[in-house]
Motif scaffolding. Structure first.
Motif, short mmCIF file in Angstrom:
data_model
loop_
_atom_site.label_atom_id
_atom_site.label_comp_id
_atom_site.label_asym_id
_atom_site.label_seq_id
_atom_site.Cartn_x
_atom_site.Cartn_y
_atom_site.Cartn_z
N MET A 1 0.73 -0.79 -0.28
CA MET A 1 0.52 0.16 -0.13
C MET A 1 0.50 1.40 0.15
N GLY A 2 2.02 1.31 1.04
CA GLY A 2 2.67 2.34 1.07
C GLY A 2 3.74 2.35 -0.25
N ILE A 3 3.85 1.65 -1.01
CA ILE A 3 4.24 1.51 -2.16
C ILE A 3 3.68 2.38 -3.40
N PHE A 4 3.01 1.62 -3.53
CA PHE A 4 1.35 2.70 -4.18
C PHE A 4 1.04 3.97 -4.25
N ARG A 5 0.77 3.91 -2.57
CA ARG A 5 0.98 5.83 -2.38
C ARG A 5 2.22 5.85 -3.24
N ARG A 6 3.24 6.00 -2.64
CA ARG A 6 4.14 7.13 -3.27
C ARG A 6 4.99 6.82 -4.40
N VAL A 7 4.29 5.50 -5.53
CA VAL A 7 4.15 5.72 -7.26
C VAL A 7 3.43 7.34 -7.75
N LYS A 8 2.16 7.31 -6.57
CA LYS A 8 1.34 8.47 -6.71
C LYS A 8 1.42 9.37 -6.48
N THR A 9 2.56 9.82 -6.04
CA THR A 9 2.81 11.02 -5.16
C THR A 9 3.46 11.65 -6.44
N ILE A 10 5.08 10.45 -6.24
CA ILE A 10 5.59 11.12 -7.67
C ILE A 10 4.77 11.54 -9.02
N ALA A 11 4.04 10.29 -9.52
CA ALA A 11 3.30 10.59 -10.95
C ALA A 11 2.84 11.99 -10.23
N MET A 12 1.94 12.40 -9.11
CA MET A 12 1.65 13.95 -9.54
C MET A 12 2.54 15.01 -9.07
N ALA A 13 3.52 14.75 -8.63
CA ALA A 13 4.47 15.79 -9.04
C ALA A 13 5.17 15.97 -10.02
N GLU A 14 5.56 14.58 -10.07
CA GLU A 14 5.95 15.57 -11.76
C GLU A 14 5.20 16.30 -12.45
N VAL A 15 3.47 15.81 -12.51
CA VAL A 15 2.75 16.30 -14.02
C VAL A 15 2.35 17.24 -12.99
N ASN A 16 2.60 17.73 -11.53
CA ASN A 16 2.11 19.27 -11.50
C ASN A 16 3.11 20.81 -12.01
N GLY A 17 4.78 19.95 -11.88
CA GLY A 17 5.71 20.25 -12.52
C GLY A 17 5.37 20.21 -13.58
N LEU A 18 4.69 20.11 -14.28
CA LEU A 18 4.91 20.03 -16.11
C LEU A 18 4.13 21.39 -15.89
N LEU A 19 2.82 21.04 -15.31
CA LEU A 19 1.80 22.50 -15.47
C LEU A 19 2.61 23.57 -14.77
N ASP A 20 3.83 23.44 -14.02
CA ASP A 20 3.69 24.52 -13.80
C ASP A 20 4.64 25.11 -14.77
N GLY A 21 5.42 24.51 -15.26
CA GLY A 21 6.23 25.00 -16.61
C GLY A 21 5.63 25.62 -17.65
N ILE A 22 4.18 25.21 -18.06
CA ILE A 22 3.01 25.33 -18.73
C ILE A 22 2.69 26.72 -19.06
N GLU A 23 2.33 26.71 -16.91
CA GLU A 23 1.71 27.82 -16.71
C GLU A 23 2.04 29.79 -16.71
N ASP A 24 0.32 30.16 -18.11
CA ASP A 24 0.99 31.53 -17.92
C ASP A 24 0.73 32.44 -17.09
N PRO A 25 1.03 33.30 -16.24
CA PRO A 25 0.76 34.00 -14.97
C PRO A 25 -0.11 35.24 -15.62
N ILE A 26 -0.48 35.63 -17.42
CA ILE A 26 -1.48 36.48 -16.85
C ILE A 26 -2.32 35.68 -17.68
N ALA A 27 -2.36 34.98 -18.60
CA ALA A 27 -3.79 33.74 -18.35
C ALA A 27 -4.35 33.66 -17.43
N MET A 28 -3.42 33.16 -16.08
CA MET A 28 -4.32 32.17 -15.27
C MET A 28 -4.82 33.62 -14.43
N LEU A 29 -3.97 35.19 -14.28
CA LEU A 29 -4.77 36.15 -13.77
C LEU A 29 -6.13 36.76 -14.59
N ASN A 30 -6.19 36.21 -15.88
CA ASN A 30 -7.38 36.61 -16.28
C ASN A 30 -8.98 35.79 -16.16
#
Length: 222
Positions: A1-30
């Motif tokens: 159970m702990g392994i799957f949680r860690r894999v999920k955490t890593i996957a979410m971290a990678e996805v969030n990192g990608l999203l942070d990289g493509i976030e446009d601050p002006i588009a976010m404000l709009n």
């Protein structure tokens, strides 16, 4: 159970990192502005319904009080005419209307309080929206400046010292070549000038014979 949680955490971290990289601050404000505008629109609709209920409640109170006054007049008239039964009915209905009017008034005060709270919340929401719009303008300006500086820095970094040095060397070689061509032209012209000078100094036979004849005619003085 702990392994799957860690894999999920890593996957979410990678996805969030990608999203942070493509976030446009002006588009976010709009997007935040659009969401705020939708909330304001909802608040205005809720306020309109609340004002409608308040006005309806006020009208109900006025109608009840008018009916109460009417029953009061009827009761007085019945008493004057000695119609005791009619007077009792009128008074009974008058007392019922008084209680209804009091209840309606209490409800009206509660509705007014709710309306006031809703107005204050909507005003706060509008004030927050205006502040966000002003801040968005400032942040948009800062974002543009930062983007421009980033492009300038990127362009500056792209220049390589070796490339500049090679360009300077080529320019120097070109100048040296031009100087050599000028010097070579000067050397080529010098023998011609010397030949012309020697030619100018050459004495021909005619000049020599004329000078001898001139000397023959002159007397020698001892």
């Amino acid at each position: 159970m702990g392994i799957f949680r860690r894999v999920k955490t890593i996957a979410m971290a990678e996805v969030n990192g990608l999203l942070d990289g493509i976030e446009d601050p002006i588009a976010m404000l709009n997007e935040y502005s659009r969401e705020m505008e939708q909330e304001i629109a909802k608040g205005q609709k809720a306020l309109a319904r609340q004002i409608f209920v308040e006005n309806k409640q006020a009208a109900l109170i006025s109608e009840t009080q008018a009916l109460e006054d009417k029953r009061t007049r009827q009761a007085k008239l019945a008493i004057e005419k000695g119609e005791e039964g009619m007077a009792k009915l009128a008074v009974q209905e008058k007392l019922t209307l008084e209680k209804q009017a009091a209840l309606y008034q209490e409800q009206y005060e509660a509705v007014k309080t709710q309306t006031k709270i809703l107005v204050e919340k909507l005003d706060q929401l509008k004030e927050t929206y205006n502040q966000m719009q002003q801040k968005k303008i400032l942040l948009a300006s800062r974002a543009n400046v930062a983007q421009s500086m980033k492009q300038i820095q990127k362009a500056t970094v792209s220049f390589q010292t070796d490339t500049i040095a090679r360009g300077v060397a080529r320019a120097e070689e070109r100048i040296l070549l031009m100087e050599a061509e000028v010097q070579a032209g000067s050397q080529f012209a010098a023998p011609l000038a010397q030949f012309d000078t020697a030619y100018d100094n050459f004495i021909n036979d005619e000049e020599l014979n004329n000078e001898i004849e001139k000397l023959k005619n002159e007397k020698v003085t001892i």
